[in-house]
Design a protein around this motif. Structure first.
Motif, PDB file in Angstrom:
ATOM      1  N   GLN A 101      -9.817  -4.098  -4.235  1.00  0.00           N
ATOM      2  CA  GLN A 101     -10.203  -3.244  -3.672  1.00  0.00           C
ATOM      3  C   GLN A 101     -10.863  -2.732  -2.424  1.00  0.00           C
ATOM      4  N   VAL A 157      -5.071  -6.345  -8.099  1.00  0.00           N
ATOM      5  CA  VAL A 157      -5.320  -5.102  -7.256  1.00  0.00           C
ATOM      6  C   VAL A 157      -6.499  -5.381  -6.367  1.00  0.00           C
ATOM      7  N   TYR A 205       0.676  -1.361  -0.236  1.00  0.00           N
ATOM      8  CA  TYR A 205       0.069   0.286  -0.255  1.00  0.00           C
ATOM      9  C   TYR A 205       1.103   1.235   0.219  1.00  0.00           C
ATOM     10  N   ASP A 260      -1.624  -5.260  -5.498  1.00  0.00           N
ATOM     11  CA  ASP A 260      -2.402  -3.415  -4.635  1.00  0.00           C
ATOM     12  C   ASP A 260      -2.886  -3.308  -4.119  1.00  0.00           C
ATOM     13  N   ASN A 261      -3.097  -2.816  -3.194  1.00  0.00           N
ATOM     14  CA  ASN A 261      -4.361  -2.604  -2.393  1.00  0.00           C
ATOM     15  C   ASN A 261      -4.723  -1.269  -2.296  1.00  0.00           C
ATOM     16  N   ASN A 262      -5.096  -0.867  -4.037  1.00  0.00           N
ATOM     17  CA  ASN A 262      -5.498   0.681  -3.910  1.00  0.00           C
ATOM     18  C   ASN A 262      -4.321   1.335  -3.351  1.00  0.00           C
ATOM     19  N   CYS A 263      -3.398   1.534  -4.722  1.00  0.00           N
ATOM     20  CA  CYS A 263      -1.902   2.024  -4.873  1.00  0.00           C
ATOM     21  C   CYS A 263      -2.459   3.335  -4.795  1.00  0.00           C
ATOM     22  N   THR A 264      -1.787   4.919  -4.683  1.00  0.00           N
ATOM     23  CA  THR A 264      -2.771   5.835  -5.632  1.00  0.00           C
ATOM     24  C   THR A 264      -0.376   6.234  -5.878  1.00  0.00           C
ATOM     25  N   GLN A 302      -9.559  -2.827   1.541  1.00  0.00           N
ATOM     26  CA  GLN A 302      -8.416  -2.422   1.777  1.00  0.00           C
ATOM     27  C   GLN A 302      -7.972  -2.605   3.650  1.00  0.00           C
TER      28      GLN A 302
END
Length: 327
Positions: free
Chosen positions: A67, A65, A8, A38-42, A69
């Motif tokens: 979604q 991914v 993250y 990928d746990n909602n990476c920005t 969290q």
């Protein structure tokens, strides 16, 4: 072996983790894959993974991914999207030694009754930590149990999630895949105890837990985590998990457990008072007082939550005691 890396917003360290994996020396007879969840990476996580896929230095590298969290959701996603009998949870800030995969695969192959195992975890502090942080380095996942392999039990069951290796069959039989009682990290929320729940439920399902010194990884601790405030928050999370973990280790009735849990909280209050008295004499003891207070406060919150469970939740809860009594 499938290596699952839940991440993250930690692209820079993830890059180092994947680089270390690309240097692994693994016997050609062993098959291994790496899945990045990928746990909602920005941040640049997707670009980092794509770079390493293009470099083709890791045999099978994928990204998916999740979604929902939280670390628990990310782990479940990783498990459902892999197929090997053996799974390794590697944190996105842990660098595996070049022979880690090879040693882990060999250990798994020679221990048919093992359900989960872990190796040495060495902390790499970005800056020099204070003595109080070093004293409580176990809360940062430092882990070392000597130079010989040893089977663990209900008294010394701890295996950190940083480098935790699990047999898929054991995890399935433990019931953890169907129902989790503890949620680990959720974004910046320092929940805890998920690793302990997994290994204890595997132990309660009749499998062995092991420690092997041959598998060594380095756990990087960035500056933002090297503070007493961060440790206090960690202690609250571990305190909140403690009643649940105690239940999975228990071998008597629910009501005796409840009484003992209340007595433990009372003892914690006495220790907090004692620490504050010492702090009034020597200010250096204030940190220990706050550590104990956050631990106790977390236990109070969880015990109150458990007592207020609805009927269905209590049925699931009491089933843990039954499994503990039968092992």
């Amino acid at each position: 072996m499938d290596i699952i890396i839940c991440t993250y917003n930690n692209a820079n360290l993830l890059d180092r983790v994947l680089t270390a994996l690309s240097l692994s020396k693994v016997s050609p007879s062993y098959q291994w894959t790496v899945l990045v969840v990928d746990n909602n990476c920005t941040d640049d996580t997707s670009a980092v993974v794509e770079k390493h896929i293009n470099l083709q230095r890791i045999p099978s590298l994928f990204r998916i991914v999740e979604q929902k969290q939280g670390l628990t959701h990310a782990r479940l996603c990783g498990i459902k999207n892999t197929t090997s009998e053996w799974l390794a949870f590697v944190d996105d800030d842990c660098l595996l030694s070049e022979d880690w995969i090879d040693k882990a695969t060999r250990f798994a192959a020679t221990h048919p009754n093992c359900g989960a195992f872990g190796g040495k975890v060495v902390l790499d502090w970005e800056i020099t930590p204070s003595p109080i942080l070093v004293k409580h380095s176990g809360k940062y996942a430092a882990y070392e149990r000597g130079e010989t392999s040893k089977q663990l039990n209900r008294g010394n069951y701890q295996i950190p999630g940083a480098g935790l290796v699990i047999r898929r069959t054991a995890l399935d039989k433990s019931g953890w895949l169907d129902k989790q009682l503890l949620n680990d990290r959720e974004g910046k929320k320092l929940s805890a105890g998920g690793d302990s729940e997994i290994v204890l439920r595997i132990l309660n399902a009749g499998y062995q837990l092991w420690y092997t010194p041959d598998c060594v990884l380095h756990h990087f601790i960035p500056t933002k985590r090297i503070s007493e405030t961060y440790l206090f928050n960690l202690m609250y999370g571990f305190g909140a998990a403690a009643p649940y973990i105690a239940a999975m280790r228990w071998n008597r009735s629910y009501y005796i457990w409840l009484l003992v849990s209340i007595l433990r909280i009372f003892k914690g209050f006495l220790q907090v008072i004692a620490c504050y008295i010492k702090a009034s004499i020597n200010p250096n003891n204030k940190a220990e007082a706050l550590i104990m207070w956050n631990w106790t406060k977390g236990q109070i919150y969880s015990l109150f939550t458990i007592v207020r469970m609805d009927k269905q939740e209590h049925i699931i809860w009491l089933s843990l005691f039954q499994k503990s009594l039968n092992t």
